[in-house]
Design a protein around this motif. Structure first.
Motif, PDB file in Angstrom:
ATOM      1  N   UNK A 135      50.108 -26.523  85.218  1.00  0.00           N
ATOM      2  CA  UNK A 135      48.842 -27.257  85.271  1.00  0.00           C
ATOM      3  C   UNK A 135      47.709 -26.412  84.711  1.00  0.00           C
ATOM      4  N   UNK A 136      46.675 -27.079  84.254  1.00  0.00           N
ATOM      5  CA  UNK A 136      45.523 -26.362  83.704  1.00  0.00           C
ATOM      6  C   UNK A 136      44.601 -25.860  84.804  1.00  0.00           C
ATOM      7  N   UNK A 189      50.282 -16.689  88.355  1.00  0.00           N
ATOM      8  CA  UNK A 189      50.485 -17.377  87.077  1.00  0.00           C
ATOM      9  C   UNK A 189      49.194 -17.508  86.269  1.00  0.00           C
ATOM     10  N   UNK A 190      48.107 -16.980  86.811  1.00  0.00           N
ATOM     11  CA  UNK A 190      46.795 -17.021  86.152  1.00  0.00           C
ATOM     12  C   UNK A 190      46.330 -18.453  85.863  1.00  0.00           C
ATOM     13  N   UNK A 191      46.572 -19.335  86.835  1.00  0.00           N
ATOM     14  CA  UNK A 191      46.115 -20.718  86.755  1.00  0.00           C
ATOM     15  C   UNK A 191      44.758 -20.784  87.453  1.00  0.00           C
ATOM     16  N   UNK A 192      43.738 -21.344  86.806  1.00  0.00           N
ATOM     17  CA  UNK A 192      42.426 -21.442  87.458  1.00  0.00           C
ATOM     18  C   UNK A 192      42.525 -22.194  88.791  1.00  0.00           C
ATOM     19  N   UNK A 193      41.826 -21.684  89.776  1.00  0.00           N
ATOM     20  CA  UNK A 193      41.907 -22.213  91.125  1.00  0.00           C
ATOM     21  C   UNK A 193      40.549 -22.745  91.556  1.00  0.00           C
ATOM     22  N   UNK A 194      40.539 -24.008  91.964  1.00  0.00           N
ATOM     23  CA  UNK A 194      39.353 -24.655  92.509  1.00  0.00           C
ATOM     24  C   UNK A 194      39.604 -24.785  94.003  1.00  0.00           C
TER      25      UNK A 194
END
Length: 95
Positions: free
Chosen positions: A5-6, A26-31
């Motif tokens: 996922x982005x 995984x260096x996935x942006x987290x909101x």
């Protein structure tokens, strides 16, 4: 899933510690919806709010969900137009 996922949206960072750790790894942006009892450091985008109250969570989740659904429909429409243009280009090249 076919691809990563982005971004990931998490309501309670303490409860979903495994998801937070995976997103960081995984260096996935987290909101994150962050309450006063959580560390906001792992989040790229922090939404301050009460993650214990159902009505508070529902309000924020619905707002984010509505925007995501709207953008997804725009993306799907653009993809369909791109595919149609590609197919038309291939037909012209074949002739």
């Amino acid at each position: 899933m076919q691809r990563l996922p982005e971004a990931i949206f998490i309501v309670d960072l303490k409860t979903e510690a495994i998801g937070v750790a995976e997103a960081v790894r995984l260096k996935i942006p987290l909101i994150g919806l962050v309450d006063t009892n959580c560390d906001p450091d792992p989040c790229d985008i922090v939404i301050p709010g009460n993650d214990d109250a159902i009505r508070s969570c529902k309000l924020i989740i619905d707002a984010i969900g509505n925007v995501a659904a709207e953008r997804a429909s725009v993306f799907r429409q653009a993809e369909e137009e791109r595919r149609a243009a590609e197919e038309a280009r291939k037909r012209v090249e074949e002739e």
